[in-house]
Motif scaffolding. Sequence first.
Motif, PDB file in Angstrom:
ATOM      1  N   ASN A   8     -15.284 -37.957 -30.878  1.00 54.17           N
ATOM      2  CA  ASN A   8     -16.141 -39.145 -30.927  1.00 54.17           C
ATOM      3  C   ASN A   8     -15.919 -40.031 -29.715  1.00 54.17           C
ATOM      4  O   ASN A   8     -14.875 -39.954 -29.056  1.00 54.17           O
ATOM      5  CB  ASN A   8     -15.912 -39.918 -32.236  1.00 54.17           C
ATOM      6  N   SER A  27     -19.764 -36.970 -32.364  1.00 58.10           N
ATOM      7  CA  SER A  27     -19.995 -38.210 -33.100  1.00 58.10           C
ATOM      8  C   SER A  27     -20.056 -39.371 -32.114  1.00 58.10           C
ATOM      9  O   SER A  27     -19.222 -39.452 -31.198  1.00 58.10           O
ATOM     10  CB  SER A  27     -18.888 -38.469 -34.125  1.00 58.10           C
ATOM     11  N   SER A 216     -10.879 -36.355 -36.470  1.00 52.82           N
ATOM     12  CA  SER A 216     -11.685 -36.710 -35.309  1.00 52.82           C
ATOM     13  C   SER A 216     -10.787 -37.269 -34.222  1.00 52.82           C
ATOM     14  O   SER A 216      -9.758 -37.892 -34.501  1.00 52.82           O
ATOM     15  CB  SER A 216     -12.736 -37.757 -35.702  1.00 52.82           C
ATOM     16  N   CYS A 218     -10.868 -39.605 -30.681  1.00 50.73           N
ATOM     17  CA  CYS A 218     -11.679 -40.548 -29.903  1.00 50.73           C
ATOM     18  C   CYS A 218     -11.459 -40.354 -28.415  1.00 50.73           C
ATOM     19  O   CYS A 218     -10.326 -40.298 -27.929  1.00 50.73           O
ATOM     20  CB  CYS A 218     -11.329 -41.984 -30.292  1.00 50.73           C
TER      21      CYS A 218
END
Length: 252
Positions: A8, A27, A216, A218
Amino acid sequence: MSLSVDLNADLGEGVGDDAAMLEVVTSANIACGFHAGTPSELLATCRAAADAGTRVGAQVSYPDKAGFGRRFMEIAPDDLAADVLYQIGALDAMARAAGTALAYVKPHGALYNALVHHEAQADAVINAVAQYDSQLSVMGLPGSEVLRRARRAGLSVITEAFADRAYTADGTLVPRSQPGAVLTDSAQIADRVVTLVRTGTLAAVDATTIGVDAQSVCLHGDTPGAVEHARAVAAALREAGIEVVAPRHQAG
């Protein structure tokens, strides 16, 4: 069993190369106007994410454009809940107009860090999400108060790690005000993400190994070299046989 991870990035902030990041991530945490982003920028970013087939999340923040949402604010819980509700609704409207749908909510900056331990603010954020749409997931740091409260409220959660941020021994992020808080070497960043996905661990700043359960990862879009970092991470994951996909819905 094959390994996979979601990537993401924070987008719609008016900084960085969103188009290039959308070629990598699965994402998109899109700003909601409180820390960055104009309505036209948010709509354009939602449209670009929809065109790329990238999942959209609302990145909610303190009302702090001057500080880019990176300054803690002591806000009454009812006021914070209203702020978060307002932001989710605004981005949901943009997503719908772009032909996509809001899938999750991720706090930004100082709010994100505060929700690791600040119980009243965590309750406020979760109350806002639950009141708006209980099908939305909440993205946050593993072990944080906000994810504990999300699970209690029956919301789905997405645990997250940071590719380019240093960690303390207790699993929290090193404050940006401290030296070495942001990593800058693309190869180092890529290697640690592969290690994280394979082993569920990261090296903290004191050289200890900490467990990090992350669905996830980042990739900050506003840091120098962000696109190069993102591409290096994606390439390293592919080379390691790790699939990059958006996380499946996980009940609280």
